[in-house]
Design an enzyme around this catalytic site. Structure first.
Site, PDB file in Angstrom:
ATOM      1  N   GLY A   1       0.713  -1.306   0.037  1.00 58.14           N
ATOM      2  CA  GLY A   1      -0.001   0.140   0.271  1.00 58.14           C
ATOM      3  C   GLY A   1       0.689   1.480  -0.087  1.00 58.14           C
TER       4      GLY A   1
ATOM      5  N   ASN B   1       1.349   3.121  -2.619  1.00 57.89           N
ATOM      6  CA  ASN B   1       0.749   4.386  -3.322  1.00 57.89           C
ATOM      7  C   ASN B   1      -0.753   4.761  -2.277  1.00 57.89           C
ATOM      8  OD1 ASN B   1       1.401   5.657  -5.867  1.00 57.89           O
ATOM      9  ND2 ASN B   1       1.705   3.246  -6.758  1.00 57.89           N
TER      10      ASN B   1
ATOM     11  N   HIS C   1      -0.416   2.452 -13.622  1.00 58.14           N
ATOM     12  CA  HIS C   1       0.574   1.234 -14.212  1.00 58.14           C
ATOM     13  C   HIS C   1       2.020   1.822 -14.455  1.00 58.14           C
ATOM     14  CE1 HIS C   1       1.207  -2.472 -16.636  1.00 58.14           C
ATOM     15  NE2 HIS C   1       1.753  -1.309 -17.399  1.00 58.14           N
TER      16      HIS C   1
END
Length: 201
Positions: free
Chosen positions: A12, A14, A109
């Site tokens: 986690g 991000n 991405h």
């Protein structure tokens, strides 16, 4: 203020960067729930320290992908979220979920899409010999990393790079890019026309 759900499968990083940006007021949104497909995902423990509700919806506890996605929808329904933010969520969502939140699901991405979709994007970039890589924030559609692109940023690929060193250099760029893109989403400044995202003022 938009109400947001973050979906994550792992540690986690991000998710944490986005949560901290919300707390600073850089993103006009609130993190109302964190969802993982792993009951022991580190991101769930992090969210608990933030006093944010957490939910684990595990794929193998459901007889089909459609049933799994219906369970996801039911799990977040009480929170009435305006957007779903995928932050290292390692499952490809299907039409059952996507149609319920069309153009309201964001993903990041670690490559410059449409190049190098799918897993191991940094490894794909190194093996292809590209000199510049980066990250892409996009809306999620039913394809593999094929939704409308919101924002991209770049990093150089060095001759000495490995998959891990490239990923490490890219991570802070990912954090910044995702924060900027999500801030625009929360301020209703993203308009999609013919699969292209435009910024409104």
């Amino acid at each position: 203020m938009k109400r947001l759900a973050i979906f994550a499968s792992g540690r986690g990083s991000n998710a944490q960067a986005l949560y901290e940006a919300m707390k600073r007021g850089d993103i006009k949104g609130t993190l109302d729930v964190v969802v993982s497909d792993h009951e022991d995902a580190p991101v769930l423990h992090k969210a608990a320290t933030w006093h944010v509700p957490t939910i684990a919806v595990v794929r193998n506890q459901h007889e089909s992908k459609e049933a799994f996605e219906r369970a996801l929808l039911e799990a977040i329904k009480p929170y009435q979220v305006d957007g779903v933010v995928l932050a290292g969520y390692m499952r490809l969502l299907g039409p059952t979920f996507i149609e319920a939140y069309e153009h309201r699901i964001l993903n990041i991405h670690p490559a410059l899409l449409p190049s190098f979709p799918g897993l191991h994007a940094q490894r794909q970039a190194i093996e292809a010999g590209v000199k510049i890589s980066g990250c892409t924030v996009h809306f999620v559609d039913s394809g593999m990393d094929s939704g409308p692109i919101i924002m991209q940023n770049t990093v150089p690929v060095l001759p000495t790079d490995t998959e891990d060193t490239l990923a490490a250099r890219l991570l802070p760029i990912e954090h910044r890019t995702y924060q900027e893109a999500l801030a625009l989403f929360c301020e209703d400044k993203l308009v999609i026309k013919d699969h292209v995202v435009h910024y409104s003022t």
